[in-house]
Design an enzyme around this catalytic site. Structure first.
Site, mmCIF file in Angstrom:
data_model
loop_
_atom_site.group_PDB
_atom_site.id
_atom_site.type_symbol
_atom_site.label_atom_id
_atom_site.label_comp_id
_atom_site.label_asym_id
_atom_site.label_seq_id
_atom_site.Cartn_x
_atom_site.Cartn_y
_atom_site.Cartn_z
ATOM 1 N N CYS A 47 1.186 -45.585 -29.373
ATOM 2 C CA CYS A 47 2.483 -44.991 -29.022
ATOM 3 C C CYS A 47 2.683 -43.632 -29.681
ATOM 4 O O CYS A 47 3.395 -42.793 -29.148
ATOM 5 C CB CYS A 47 3.593 -45.941 -29.435
ATOM 6 S SG CYS A 47 3.447 -46.454 -31.158
ATOM 7 N N LYS A 107 6.067 -63.977 -30.677
ATOM 8 C CA LYS A 107 5.362 -64.037 -29.388
ATOM 9 C C LYS A 107 4.421 -62.828 -29.300
ATOM 10 O O LYS A 107 4.840 -61.712 -29.016
ATOM 11 C CB LYS A 107 6.339 -64.001 -28.203
ATOM 12 C CG LYS A 107 5.643 -64.437 -26.919
ATOM 13 C CD LYS A 107 6.112 -63.754 -25.667
ATOM 14 C CE LYS A 107 5.592 -62.382 -25.451
ATOM 15 N NZ LYS A 107 4.124 -62.253 -25.252
ATOM 16 N N GLU A 135 10.865 -50.721 -30.819
ATOM 17 C CA GLU A 135 9.861 -49.674 -31.064
ATOM 18 C C GLU A 135 9.146 -49.492 -29.732
ATOM 19 O O GLU A 135 8.339 -50.335 -29.342
ATOM 20 C CB GLU A 135 8.859 -50.127 -32.132
ATOM 21 C CG GLU A 135 9.471 -50.485 -33.473
ATOM 22 C CD GLU A 135 10.010 -49.282 -34.197
ATOM 23 O OE1 GLU A 135 9.584 -48.163 -33.909
ATOM 24 O OE2 GLU A 135 10.901 -49.463 -35.049
ATOM 25 N N GLU A 146 3.315 -41.412 -20.588
ATOM 26 C CA GLU A 146 2.464 -41.816 -21.705
ATOM 27 C C GLU A 146 1.055 -42.068 -21.149
ATOM 28 O O GLU A 146 0.883 -42.913 -20.267
ATOM 29 C CB GLU A 146 3.055 -43.116 -22.271
ATOM 30 C CG GLU A 146 2.648 -43.412 -23.661
ATOM 31 C CD GLU A 146 3.378 -44.652 -24.190
ATOM 32 O OE1 GLU A 146 3.778 -45.528 -23.403
ATOM 33 O OE2 GLU A 146 3.529 -44.735 -25.420
HETATM 34 P P1 NAD Z 1 4.667 -54.318 -22.835
HETATM 35 O O1 NAD Z 1 6.061 -53.876 -22.966
HETATM 36 O O2 NAD Z 1 4.159 -54.624 -21.489
HETATM 37 O O3 NAD Z 1 4.390 -55.615 -23.714
HETATM 38 C C1 NAD Z 1 4.766 -55.697 -25.065
HETATM 39 C C2 NAD Z 1 5.176 -57.105 -25.375
HETATM 40 O O4 NAD Z 1 6.347 -57.405 -24.614
HETATM 41 C C3 NAD Z 1 4.137 -58.164 -24.983
HETATM 42 O O5 NAD Z 1 4.149 -59.198 -25.931
HETATM 43 C C4 NAD Z 1 4.660 -58.666 -23.663
HETATM 44 O O6 NAD Z 1 4.263 -59.992 -23.375
HETATM 45 C C5 NAD Z 1 6.146 -58.600 -23.881
HETATM 46 N N1 NAD Z 1 6.942 -58.549 -22.659
HETATM 47 C C6 NAD Z 1 6.594 -58.078 -21.439
HETATM 48 N N2 NAD Z 1 7.614 -58.224 -20.575
HETATM 49 C C7 NAD Z 1 8.624 -58.795 -21.270
HETATM 50 C C8 NAD Z 1 9.949 -59.183 -20.940
HETATM 51 N N3 NAD Z 1 10.438 -59.039 -19.714
HETATM 52 N N4 NAD Z 1 10.717 -59.722 -21.918
HETATM 53 C C9 NAD Z 1 10.237 -59.883 -23.165
HETATM 54 N N5 NAD Z 1 8.997 -59.547 -23.522
HETATM 55 C C10 NAD Z 1 8.199 -59.002 -22.590
HETATM 56 O O7 NAD Z 1 3.809 -53.209 -23.548
HETATM 57 P P2 NAD Z 1 2.259 -53.188 -23.753
HETATM 58 O O8 NAD Z 1 1.652 -52.679 -22.502
HETATM 59 O O9 NAD Z 1 1.776 -54.466 -24.305
HETATM 60 O O10 NAD Z 1 2.138 -52.130 -24.934
HETATM 61 C C11 NAD Z 1 2.115 -50.775 -24.706
HETATM 62 C C12 NAD Z 1 3.459 -50.156 -24.903
HETATM 63 O O11 NAD Z 1 3.943 -50.418 -26.207
HETATM 64 C C13 NAD Z 1 3.379 -48.647 -24.815
HETATM 65 O O12 NAD Z 1 4.455 -48.120 -24.098
HETATM 66 C C14 NAD Z 1 3.450 -48.194 -26.256
HETATM 67 O O13 NAD Z 1 3.905 -46.897 -26.446
HETATM 68 C C15 NAD Z 1 4.345 -49.203 -26.835
HETATM 69 N N6 NAD Z 1 4.125 -49.269 -28.272
HETATM 70 C C16 NAD Z 1 5.103 -48.807 -29.082
HETATM 71 C C17 NAD Z 1 4.913 -48.818 -30.452
HETATM 72 C C18 NAD Z 1 5.984 -48.327 -31.395
HETATM 73 O O14 NAD Z 1 5.912 -48.641 -32.579
HETATM 74 N N7 NAD Z 1 6.966 -47.611 -30.928
HETATM 75 C C19 NAD Z 1 3.728 -49.319 -30.987
HETATM 76 C C20 NAD Z 1 2.757 -49.787 -30.125
HETATM 77 C C21 NAD Z 1 2.976 -49.759 -28.752
#
Ligand code: NAD
Length: 488
Positions: A287, A178, A253, A389
């Site tokens: 991140c 997804k 992650e 962040e």
């Molecule tokens: P997000 O958590 O809003 O979304 C990430 C994914 O999770 C998307 O596909 C989203 O649709 C899904 N999602 C959202 N709510 C959900 C739920 N209730 N259940 C299951 N899935 C759900 O994050 P974002 O805004 O898309 O990305 C930014 C964040 O990701 C930042 O905090 C960043 O630090 C983190 N990030 C971490 C890494 C790492 O490797 N640690 C890498 C990239 C980004």
């Protein structure tokens, strides 16, 4: 000026090797211009269920296929991606906003994971271990855990998917991917390529959809055995709670708040050059980007001058144009969020050293979601910008008087993903790195991530590893067979 490529895929779900339309759909926009580039089907729980069932059907054969064959398919994916990096990169820039050269780098990075796990697939092996009864022995085999649910964010929409897909498929797990609702196109673009590489139908399902609607049914689906999320810490906590009901394995992650420690003997030219690269990479929406820059107070001015010169000469604009250093943020709400952090810091006494508004030179970019590359000095630990962040191209400078104090302050965060240490005395850098509570440290290096190493966080940055020898283990379970020895 580059352009959006013609699509070689359809903007629908990829389920059981076919394009499937959904009732709901979402406009996908180029964040640099606000223009709609596609309307993409969004899965509902019923279509998601169909995809998971399809993956479960494909699981048995895939799990029992030869690891050599799985590896060959993955290595073919790597070659195909490398050969087609231009259209993939143009699509990625159009959808995500990062400058074209950064998109090319992401395609190459994604390909490196298919190559790496393609090679690792055949190195998964068990062992035979002695039994206390000499007439018996233990066979320990590594078995694929089962169908994986993979959830990825929008900042590296191709690479984050590649890491998870390559590891799970190499281990023998079918998967349901997804992608983030804001960047589904680059995920769908992978479907024909995986098929061309020889991936059997149903082994990977690609279901764009809204995370808050699909997270629960995916996590609670009885056929899903492991969930792997890259996303925010808040989403990680929510997903963990869903996964608890069915006792699913989870790898997370999550977010970071990386310290960037400039030791008193650091080469400030190198430091400034690499720090600017790090902060402009995906416009700081990373991140592992530097979130707090700790510099010795006697060097603050020298570093600030160097950063100011570099950040002032940066060109921000549409990443499809040549010579762009910083693209837009993902949407206007993101700009608003970063703006609030900067305003809060300024209200509490931080100083604005640079604010680069070069994107305003072009009228077509005024509808884009740009945030000016910014340098702030006089930032303190208690300000929101140092605690949260940032996810934008802002360099916040904090000063310290003694390296031990910098380490303590660097660790004073619930996050623990990445850190950076810049200095000339490598033994000292190493010791500082060892004392930092994070998953990865770059010493005089702004981008230490590679397919060959395990990447993952500690504390609220998550658990589990992607890449390296460890990455494939997440998708395996040891099975022990206690068996009589054959007697002649
Ligand atoms: P997000 O958590 O809003 O979304 C990430 C994914 O999770 C998307 O596909 C989203 O649709 C899904 N999602 C959202 N709510 C959900 C739920 N209730 N259940 C299951 N899935 C759900 O994050 P974002 O805004 O898309 O990305 C930014 C964040 O990701 C930042 O905090 C960043 O630090 C983190 N990030 C971490 C890494 C790492 O490797 N640690 C890498 C990239 C980004």
């Amino acid at each position: 000026m580059k352009s959006l490529p013609d699509f070689w895929f359809e903007p629908h779900l990829w389920v059981n090797g076919e394009w499937v339309r959904a009732v709901e759909s979402l406009d996908i926009r180029n964040p640099a211009t606000g223009n709609v580039i596609a309307r993409v089907s969004m899965a509902d729980p019923i279509l998601l269920d169909r995809a998971v069932h399809g993956a479960a059907r494909a699981q048995k054969e895939w799990g029992e296929s030869s690891p050599f064959e799985r590896g060959e398919i993955l290595k073919r994916v790597a070659s195909l991606l490398s050969a087609r990096k231009d259209p993939f990169a143009r699509l990625l820039t159009s959808e995500q906003g990062k400058p074209y050269p950064q998109s090319v780098a992401e395609v190459e990075y994604a390909a490196s994971f298919f190559q790496w796990f393609g090679e690792e697939a055949r190195r998964v092996h068990g062992r035979i271990t002695p039994h206390p009864d000499r007439k018996r022995e233990y066979l320990i085999e590594q078995r694929p855990i089962g169908v994986a649910g993979l959830i990825t964010p929008w900042n590296f929409p191709l690479a984050q998917g590649a890491k998870k897909i390559a590891a799970s498929l190499a281990a023998g797990c079918a998967a349901v991917w997804k992608p983030a609702e804001l960047t589904p196109l680059i995920a769908l673009a992978m479907a024909p390529l995986l098929q061309e590489a020889g991936l059997p139908r149903g082994v990977l399902q690609i279901v764009p959809g809204i995370g808050s609607q699909l997270g629960k049914p995916l996590a609670e689906h009885p056929d899903i055995r492991i969930l792997s999320l890259t996303g925010s810490t808040r989403t990680g906590a929510t997903l963990l709670s869903y996964a608890a009901t069915g006792i699913k394995r989870v790898t997370l992650e999550l977010g970071g708040n990386a310290p960037f420690i400039v030791l008193p003997d650091a080469d400030l030219d190198l430091t400034a050059e690499q720090l600017v690269k790090l902060k402009l990479f995906v416009s700081g929406q990373v991140c592992v980007t530097a979130n707090r820059v700790f510099v010795h107070r006697e060097q603050e001015k020298e570093l600030l001058d160097r950063l100011a010169t570099r950040m002032a000469s940066v060109r921000a604009g549409d990443g499809l144009e040549d010579g762009i250093d910083a693209g837009p943020l993902i949407h206007h709400k993101a700009c608003q969020g970063v703006g609030e952090l900067v305003a809060d810091a300024l209200a509490q006494g931080a100083k604005l050293s640079v604010e680069n508004r070069s994107f305003e030179t072009r009228s077509e970019w005024t509808r884009g979601s740009f945030f000016p590359p910014t340098v702030l000095s006089g930032v303190s630990d208690s300000m929101r910008i140092a605690r949260e962040e940032i996810f934008g191209p802002v360099i916040p400078i904090l000063t310290y008087t003694d390296p031990q104090e910098a380490i303590l302050r660097a660790n004073a965060t619930p996050y623990g993903l990445a850190a950076y240490v810049y200095g000339s005395n490598i033994s000292m850098c190493r010791e500082v790195a060892r004392q930092l509570e994070v998953g990865i440290v770059g010493v005089n290096e702004w981008r230490p991530l590679r397919a060959e190493i395990p990447f993952g966080g500690v504390k609220q940055s998550g658990f589990g590893a992607e890449g390296g020898l460890e990455g494939i283990q997440e998708f395996l379970n040891p099975q022990v067979i206690s068996i009589p020895r054959f007697e002649l």
